[in-house]
Write an enzyme that holds these catalytic residues in place. Structure first.
Site, PDB file in Angstrom:
ATOM      1  N   GLU A 141      33.105  46.610 -79.962  1.00 33.60           N
ATOM      2  CA  GLU A 141      33.629  47.450 -78.881  1.00 33.60           C
ATOM      3  C   GLU A 141      35.005  46.941 -78.431  1.00 33.60           C
ATOM      4  O   GLU A 141      35.212  45.736 -78.276  1.00 33.60           O
ATOM      5  CB  GLU A 141      32.644  47.401 -77.705  1.00 33.60           C
ATOM      6  CG  GLU A 141      33.022  48.255 -76.514  1.00 33.60           C
ATOM      7  CD  GLU A 141      31.964  48.224 -75.412  1.00 33.60           C
ATOM      8  OE1 GLU A 141      32.112  48.950 -74.424  1.00 33.60           O
ATOM      9  OE2 GLU A 141      30.972  47.461 -75.558  1.00 33.60           O
TER      10      GLU A 141
ATOM     11  N   LYS B  91      32.497  56.698 -74.891  1.00 32.81           N
ATOM     12  CA  LYS B  91      31.284  56.112 -74.325  1.00 32.81           C
ATOM     13  C   LYS B  91      30.789  56.922 -73.135  1.00 32.81           C
ATOM     14  O   LYS B  91      31.538  57.177 -72.185  1.00 32.81           O
ATOM     15  CB  LYS B  91      31.571  54.665 -73.906  1.00 32.81           C
ATOM     16  CG  LYS B  91      30.347  53.853 -73.510  1.00 32.81           C
ATOM     17  CD  LYS B  91      30.742  52.401 -73.279  1.00 32.81           C
ATOM     18  CE  LYS B  91      29.534  51.514 -73.014  1.00 32.81           C
ATOM     19  NZ  LYS B  91      29.937  50.096 -72.847  1.00 32.81           N
TER      20      LYS B  91
ATOM     21  N   CYS C 155      27.655  50.425 -77.405  1.00 36.31           N
ATOM     22  CA  CYS C 155      27.004  49.411 -76.575  1.00 36.31           C
ATOM     23  C   CYS C 155      25.879  49.953 -75.693  1.00 36.31           C
ATOM     24  O   CYS C 155      24.803  50.295 -76.181  1.00 36.31           O
ATOM     25  CB  CYS C 155      28.065  48.687 -75.748  1.00 36.31           C
ATOM     26  SG  CYS C 155      27.499  47.106 -75.050  1.00 36.31           S
TER      27      CYS C 155
END
Length: 263
Positions: free
Chosen positions: A41, A110, A144
């Site tokens: 990330e 995200k 994540c």
């Protein structure tokens, strides 16, 4: 498809230095026969870099994307990299997938931001499933914290994702996500999950490594340690098809019972 997991924090604050790390890793991955290389990330710039996130953010078709497209094409493999994406007045925590020919295949923002740091720096994305075809596999993108929401991964399973790429910045004391949650997500959704982490101290965080590629049987095909590492594992479409035929999770679902989950 051989999948290369680049477990590295690179050089936080320096896009140019991180492009060099990526180029070197792409060369090693290609030599090992990998079809795709996945970074952690925010690999392009660093994760815990404060206000430099906004300063270093680039559009999805910016200079860094062009540089990575050249790296992918020169080495002949796809690359999925984490970076801060600038779009208008917003900055997103994103991952972009570039083909082995240097074409931009998919870009994911995200959707579930973790903690005050991310909520202060980023705007959340609103598209849960982003996919592209790579070497005959349907590849999905996630970042994540997103993988810790079962609904998120199930949406990918229902959309036919075969290999889910998850750049991450997983920190102490949450290493159980890499060790336990990710293999379970792969098993319950009948897919491969590549979870690629940062390492070491950065700002207030201590990243735990432990990058893994988990198969649809819940078994880790590769597991990195706690340091900088490039690891490899295969996503096998024949094994995936056999596993899906033997495991009835998706076909045994009763969606009519799950309406309350969306409230």
């Amino acid at each position: 498809m051989r999948t290369a997991l680049l477990q590295s924090s690179g050089h936080p604050g320096s896009t140019a230095a991180n492009l060099k790390v990526l180029d070197a890793a792409a060369g090693r991955a290609a030599a090992a026969g990998a079809g795709v290389l996945v970074t952690s990330e925010m690999f392009l710039t660093g994760y815990a870099i404060g206000d430099d996130v906004a300063r270093l953010a680039e559009p999805a078709d910016g200079d860094a994307a062009d540089a990575i497209a050249e790296i992918a094409h020169r080495h002949g493999l796809a690359v999925a990299y984490g970076y801060p994406e600038r779009a208008g007045g917003a900055v997103f925590n994103s991952v972009q997938l570039i083909s082995a020919e240097g074409a931009r295949l998919a870009n994911y923002r995200k959707t579930h931001l973790f903690g005050c740091f991310e909520r202060e720096q980023f705007t959340p994305g609103d598209q849960p499933v982003v996919q592209a075809e790579v070497n005959g596999l349907r590849v999905g993108l996630m970042i994540c914290y997103d993988v810790e929401f079962p609904e998120n991964v199930r949406a990918h399973a229902l959309a036919g994702t075969d290999l889910l790429l998850v750049p991450t910045a997983q920190m102490h004391p949450f290493q159980f996500v890499a060790e336990s949650v990710v293999p379970v997500r792969a098993f319950e959704n009948q897919m491969y999950v590549a979870y690629v982490n940062r390492v070491g101290a950065e700002g207030e965080f201590e990243f735990v490594g432990l990058s893994t590629l988990a198969g649809p049987d819940g078994v880790a095909r590769a597991r990195a340690g706690r340091g900088e590492e490039l690891v490899f594992a295969d996503a096998d479409p024949d094994f995936l098809a056999a596993s899906r035929a033997a495991n009835p999770y998706l076909s045994d679902r009763r969606p009519g019972l799950y309406g309350s989950l969306a409230s």
